[in-house]
Write an enzyme that holds these catalytic residues in place. Structure first.
Site, PDB file in Angstrom:
ATOM      1  N   GLU A 196       0.894  -1.173   0.000  1.00 50.51           N
ATOM      2  CA  GLU A 196       0.000   0.000   0.000  1.00 50.51           C
ATOM      3  C   GLU A 196       0.918   1.205   0.000  1.00 50.51           C
ATOM      4  O   GLU A 196       1.572   1.485   1.013  1.00 50.51           O
ATOM      5  CB  GLU A 196      -0.875   0.015   1.256  1.00 50.51           C
ATOM      6  CG  GLU A 196      -1.896  -1.096   1.333  1.00 50.51           C
ATOM      7  CD  GLU A 196      -3.095  -0.854   0.438  1.00 50.51           C
ATOM      8  OE1 GLU A 196      -3.337   0.302   0.047  1.00 50.51           O
ATOM      9  OE2 GLU A 196      -3.788  -1.832   0.120  1.00 50.51           O
TER      10      GLU A 196
ATOM     11  N   CYS B 202      -2.328   9.153   3.570  1.00 50.40           N
ATOM     12  CA  CYS B 202      -2.029   8.571   2.251  1.00 50.40           C
ATOM     13  C   CYS B 202      -3.063   8.990   1.217  1.00 50.40           C
ATOM     14  O   CYS B 202      -2.729   9.234   0.067  1.00 50.40           O
ATOM     15  CB  CYS B 202      -1.927   7.064   2.337  1.00 50.40           C
ATOM     16  SG  CYS B 202      -3.402   6.287   2.992  1.00 50.40           S
TER      17      CYS B 202
ATOM     18  N   GLU C 171       4.452  12.909  -4.466  1.00 49.74           N
ATOM     19  CA  GLU C 171       3.787  13.031  -3.173  1.00 49.74           C
ATOM     20  C   GLU C 171       4.659  13.830  -2.202  1.00 49.74           C
ATOM     21  O   GLU C 171       5.842  13.529  -2.029  1.00 49.74           O
ATOM     22  CB  GLU C 171       3.569  11.625  -2.611  1.00 49.74           C
ATOM     23  CG  GLU C 171       2.855  11.610  -1.275  1.00 49.74           C
ATOM     24  CD  GLU C 171       2.770  10.200  -0.691  1.00 49.74           C
ATOM     25  OE1 GLU C 171       3.776   9.485  -0.689  1.00 49.74           O
ATOM     26  OE2 GLU C 171       1.672   9.827  -0.263  1.00 49.74           O
TER      27      GLU C 171
END
Ligand code: NAD
Length: 495
Positions: A265, A300, A399
């Site tokens: 993930e 996230c 990110e």
């Protein structure tokens, strides 16, 4: 539970003893030098973390293997395992505030969010998978009449879980609970900057009756402790949440060792898309601020790219600035705080570098983007809104994992969809529109694990979180997660 500041302050002043590893049901010191634990709240050292060397990790994996082989957990009647996981959920609830405060001192999440998102969510996750234990059946295949074919679901054996620092209890529970529910042993490696609440969870698991050796915790540096765990030949399945860079390494370790299955993930650069026909633009602006700035952007699924229809761009950005200014940044242990601390100084420096690069590439930092409250010694950042961000910019593609929002205008639905999908990530998205057909078209067109419509975030344990593209593989949460923790076995019986 009612939160009161006096209880929080008392818990926050409690000294934290030096931490140890949990191996085979015993608390032991790691063989590497202990790591100092610095609190992002004020930069002060609050305790030390034991660091597991490869030999310690090998022992934890061997103990987990032995516990699996002698079936001290998987061999228990399902109803008994269910009772133990329910007891653990009850213990988490009973210690919720203590766990939340401990976690906040370690990782900096604002307490109002941490209480719900950490112990609150973890207890719910343990209950959900406890209930699955005696409700998941095997199958009988539709074969010819002279054969009986049974499909059994069996535990995989030893599961290694490596987790990040942003929501350690919530994300830890997403992996530990289904792994234990299916009868596996677990070796957990928390993040260096957020191990404390997971070590306390391990104590509670022993108290609840999870047998020694079934749930082990090794703490320490990723490049030593984590690497040894990912290379271990005793690990059958490796489940991970964290960055793409580490995820890539884990796949290499798997290839170099025993081809253990890896479920990753990873990060996101999730688009939050606002059309001019959104039912309530004021609510959308507030939600857009919350979607990126809660937990200082260290989420996230954070809506880190805001795509706004050009005709409402300026008005919407003004409303967004107002909503952001109304969010209080500060000590995460204060109930009034809405944006807590950045997890570490290294993370804060990285956030600031993104803003320097954005300016150099021609974007406008229209608010925030500096370190603040330095006098506290803590790691705080004024949330940043950056406009005129183009798809070629670093801020559009990479990110940040911090309180930095990139804003980009679009003209048409087709352009919005193209912009939404124009990164390597595919974790989450948001769409704001009153047009039902458009909402469904966008849900179908956006490549992401979850698309929120006229809201952002909040998806619970009943639904999967499964990244698309380079945001990962496999699902956390929901009954689909059980696939990672079970092997299928066929019994083909001639009658
Ligand atoms: P990270 O990859 O740096 O660390 C995650 C974990 O991996 C830590 O426990 C760390 O010690 C360990 N690790 C680091 N190097 C290792 C190595 N070489 N071998 C084995 N283990 C190693 O990530 P982070 O900074 O802790 O977390 C932030 C990242 O996590 C962000 O990218 C964020 O998007 C992602 N994240 C994803 C989700 C999701 O559900 N998809 C949820 C939360 C966070």
């Amino acid at each position: 539970m009612t939160l009161d500041q006096t209880t929080i302050d008392r818990l926050a002043a409690t000294p934290i003893p030096p931490q140890r590893l949990l191996i085979g049901g015993h608390w032991v010191d790691g063989s590497e030098a202990p790591l100092p634990v610095l609190s992002p709240v004020d930069g002060a050292q609050i305790t030390t973390l034991s660091a597991a060397a490869p030999a310690d990790v090998a022992r934890a994996c061997a103990d987990a293997r032995a516990a699996f082989e002698d079936a001290r957990w998987a061999g228990k009647p399902p109803a008994e395992r269910k009772k133990i996981l329910h007891r653990l959920a009850d213990l988490i609830d009973a210690h919720a505030l203590e766990l939340a405060v401990l976690g906040v001192r370690d990782n900096g999440t604002e307490i109002s969010m941490a209480l719900k998102a950490e112990p609150g969510s973890a207890a719910g996750t343990f209950r959900y998978y406890a209930e699955a234990i005696d409700k998941v059946y095997g199958e009988v295949a539709p074969t010819a009449a002279n054969v009986l074919a049974l499909i059994h679901r069996e535990p995989v054996g030893v599961v290694a879980a490596i987790v990040p620092w942003n929501f350690p209890l919530m994300i830890g529970a997403w992996k530990i609970a289904p792994a234990l529910a299916m009868g596996n042993s677990v070796v957990l490696k928390p993040a260096e900057t957020a191990s404390l609440s997971l070590l306390r969870l391990a104590e509670l698991a022993l108290e609840a009756g999870v047998p020694p050796g079934v749930f082990n915790v090794v703490t320490g540096p990723g490049r030593i402790t984590g690497e040894a765990l990912a290379l271990s030949p005793d690990v059958d399945v490796l489940v991970f949440t964290g960055s793409g860079a580490t995820g890539r390494r884990l796949l290499e370790y798997s290839a170099r060792s025993n081809l253990k299955r890896c479920y990753l993930e990873l990060g996101g650069k999730s688009p939050n898309i606002v059309f001019a026909d959104a039912p309530d633009l004021a609510a959308a602006a507030k939600a857009a601020a919350t979607a990126i700035f809660r937990n200082a952007g260290q989420v996230c699924v954070a809506g880190s790219r805001l795509l706004v229809e050009a005709s409402i761009h300026d008005a919407f950005v003004a409303a967004l600035e107002k909503a952001t200014a109304a969010m209080a940044v500060g000590n995460p242990l204060h109930l009034s705080t809405q944006i807590g601390a950045v997890n570490s100084l290294a993370q804060l420096d990285g956030n600031l570098r993104f803003l320097a690069d954005a300016r150099a590439e021609g974007a406008d930092v229209i608010r925030g983007g500096t370190r603040i409250l330095t006098e506290t010694g803590g790691y705080y950042m004024d949330p940043a809104i950056v406009t005129r961000v183009a798809p070629s910019h670093r801020l559009y593609r990479e990110e940040v994992f911090g309180p930095v929002l990139a804003v980009t205008p679009f003209e048409t639905e087709a352009e919005a969809l193209r912009l939404a999908n124009a990164t390597d990530y595919g974790l989450a998205a948001g769409v704001w529109t009153a047009n039902l057909s458009r909402a469904h078209r966008m849900v179908r067109g956006i490549r992401a694990g979850v698309v929120h419509v006229n809201t952002y975030g909040g998806a619970d344990v009943t639904v999967p979180l499964a990244g698309a593209k380079q945001s990962g593989n496999g699902a956390d949460k929901s009954l689909h997660a059980l696939d990672k923790y079970t092997d299928l076995k066929t019994a083909w019986i001639r009658l």
